[in-house]
Scaffold this motif. Structure first.
Motif, mmCIF file in Angstrom:
data_model
loop_
_atom_site.group_PDB
_atom_site.id
_atom_site.type_symbol
_atom_site.label_atom_id
_atom_site.label_comp_id
_atom_site.label_asym_id
_atom_site.label_seq_id
_atom_site.Cartn_x
_atom_site.Cartn_y
_atom_site.Cartn_z
ATOM 1 N N GLU A 26 0.999 -1.273 0.049
ATOM 2 C CA GLU A 26 0.089 0.052 -0.102
ATOM 3 C C GLU A 26 0.954 1.189 0.001
ATOM 4 N N GLU A 27 0.126 2.507 -0.235
ATOM 5 C CA GLU A 27 1.146 3.776 -0.249
ATOM 6 C C GLU A 27 1.057 3.980 1.237
ATOM 7 N N VAL A 28 2.241 4.839 1.457
ATOM 8 C CA VAL A 28 2.297 5.561 2.785
ATOM 9 C C VAL A 28 2.411 6.813 2.480
ATOM 10 N N TYR A 91 4.006 14.246 1.502
ATOM 11 C CA TYR A 91 4.687 12.970 0.677
ATOM 12 C C TYR A 91 3.727 11.735 0.466
ATOM 13 N N HIS A 92 3.804 10.904 -0.430
ATOM 14 C CA HIS A 92 3.478 9.664 -0.293
ATOM 15 C C HIS A 92 4.147 8.813 -1.288
ATOM 16 N N SER A 93 4.060 7.496 -1.093
ATOM 17 C CA SER A 93 4.819 6.516 -2.080
ATOM 18 C C SER A 93 3.758 6.082 -3.129
ATOM 19 N N HIS A 94 4.402 5.677 -4.146
ATOM 20 C CA HIS A 94 3.816 4.865 -5.069
ATOM 21 C C HIS A 94 4.542 3.593 -5.466
ATOM 22 N N PRO A 95 4.072 2.374 -4.643
ATOM 23 C CA PRO A 95 4.581 1.090 -4.983
ATOM 24 C C PRO A 95 4.591 0.706 -5.982
ATOM 25 N N PRO A 101 2.170 11.981 -10.494
ATOM 26 C CA PRO A 101 0.838 12.066 -9.772
ATOM 27 C C PRO A 101 -0.303 11.691 -10.263
ATOM 28 N N SER A 102 -1.230 11.043 -9.747
ATOM 29 C CA SER A 102 -2.550 10.423 -10.419
ATOM 30 C C SER A 102 -3.435 11.697 -10.391
ATOM 31 N N HIS A 103 -4.287 11.533 -11.286
ATOM 32 C CA HIS A 103 -5.610 12.651 -11.162
ATOM 33 C C HIS A 103 -5.935 13.211 -10.050
ATOM 34 N N VAL A 104 -6.353 12.078 -9.263
ATOM 35 C CA VAL A 104 -6.675 12.297 -7.724
ATOM 36 C C VAL A 104 -5.557 12.943 -7.066
ATOM 37 N N ASP A 105 -4.218 12.761 -7.014
ATOM 38 C CA ASP A 105 -3.184 13.329 -6.316
ATOM 39 C C ASP A 105 -3.090 14.744 -6.792
ATOM 40 N N VAL A 106 -3.256 15.094 -8.067
ATOM 41 C CA VAL A 106 -3.162 16.471 -8.472
ATOM 42 C C VAL A 106 -4.560 17.133 -8.156
HETATM 43 ZN ZN ZN Z 1 -0.293 9.253 -5.636
#
Ligand code: ZN
Length: 260
Positions: A26-28, A91-95, A101-106
């Motif tokens: 999962e992302e952290v 900050y977050h991870s993309h394992p 960044p995804s659309h959601v991230d943006v």
């Molecule tokens: Zn992301």
């Protein structure tokens, strides 16, 4: 106005990397603490690791409580250091996926920027294999959101990020690094308690769940706590050597001064 660059101190970078590499499934995420210069350069001095309340593969969220706790922490740091520290980014991870960044991230980033225009987002992509060299690599990027040219949506704005070398690890970063195994353990316990409370499960399933819990804790210990302990021991050894060297230097100088 967007940030012109991000200066990330190497010890804070180290904590982010450790955190990103702690979980493959999962992302952290965490928050960045630092200060913003007049030239719109964002300095990140330390980070706060956030405990996830809900582990999902592709979704990370900061609760208002966490944000408020981080602000309090920033105020505490500001008082200690005498500098205007505050929460300057996340900050977050993309394992296993791309660093972008995804659309959601943006969109999430755009929301944070509404509260604080200088706010920045960092992403660490990990557990990705380089196709040509066949080795694992870790990529990172920094971004902000801007209103898209067309339509009502937002687009990614890349912000140059520089990792600034630091000789020693700062106290706050050290605290965060040491906090990581504790937070991971708590997350596992929360997940286990949620499953364990399902009273209708048969005994065999319950034993199975218990074993999975123990196994997860053990693998975390070997992946995170073990290397961390080793690193701290190396650090201690290094510091002892430096002290001995300085002591010798002091003795030499004292001898020279007292010589006729
Ligand atoms: Zn992301």
């Amino acid at each position: 106005m967007s940030a012109s660059a991000v200066h990330l101190e190497s010890d804070a970078f180290l904590v982010c990397m450790n955190h990103a590499l702690s979980t493959e499934k999962e992302e952290v995420m965490g928050l960045c603490i630092g200060e913003v210069e007049a030239g719109r350069v964002v300095h990140i001095h330390s980070v706060i690791i956030l405990r996830r309340s809900d582990k999902r593969k592709d979704r990370v969220e900061i609760s208002p409580e966490q944000l408020s706790a981080a602000s309090t922490e920033a105020e505490r740091l500001a008082a200690i250091s005498g500098r205007g520290m505050r929460v300057v980014g996340w900050y977050h991870s993309h394992p296993h996926i791309t660093v972008w960044p995804s659309h959601v991230d943006v969109r999430t980033q755009a929301m944070y920027q509404m509260l604080d225009r200088g706010f920045v987002g960092l992403i660490f992509s990990c557990f990705v294999e380089d196709k040509t060299t066949r080795t694992g690599r870790l990529l990172y990027t920094c971004f902000q959101s801007a209103q898209a040219q067309k339509g009502a949506d937002y687009e990614r704005l890349e912000i140059p990020v520089h990792v600034l070398p630091r000789e020693a690890i700062g106290k706050v970063c050290l605290e965060s690094a040491v906090d990581l195994p504790r937070i991971l353990c708590q997350e596992e316990q929360d997940t286990y308690r949620k499953i364990h409370s399902l009273a209708h499960l048969d005994p065999v399933t319950k034993i199975h769940n218990g074993s999975v819990f123990t196994k997860n804790l053990c693998s975390q210990m070997s992946a995170v706590s073990g290397p961390l302990l080793q690193w701290l021991e190396d650090r201690l050894e290094h510091n002892k050597r430096s002290i001995a060297e300085l002591q010798r230097e002091k003795e030499r100088l004292t001898r020279e001064l007292s010589a006729p």
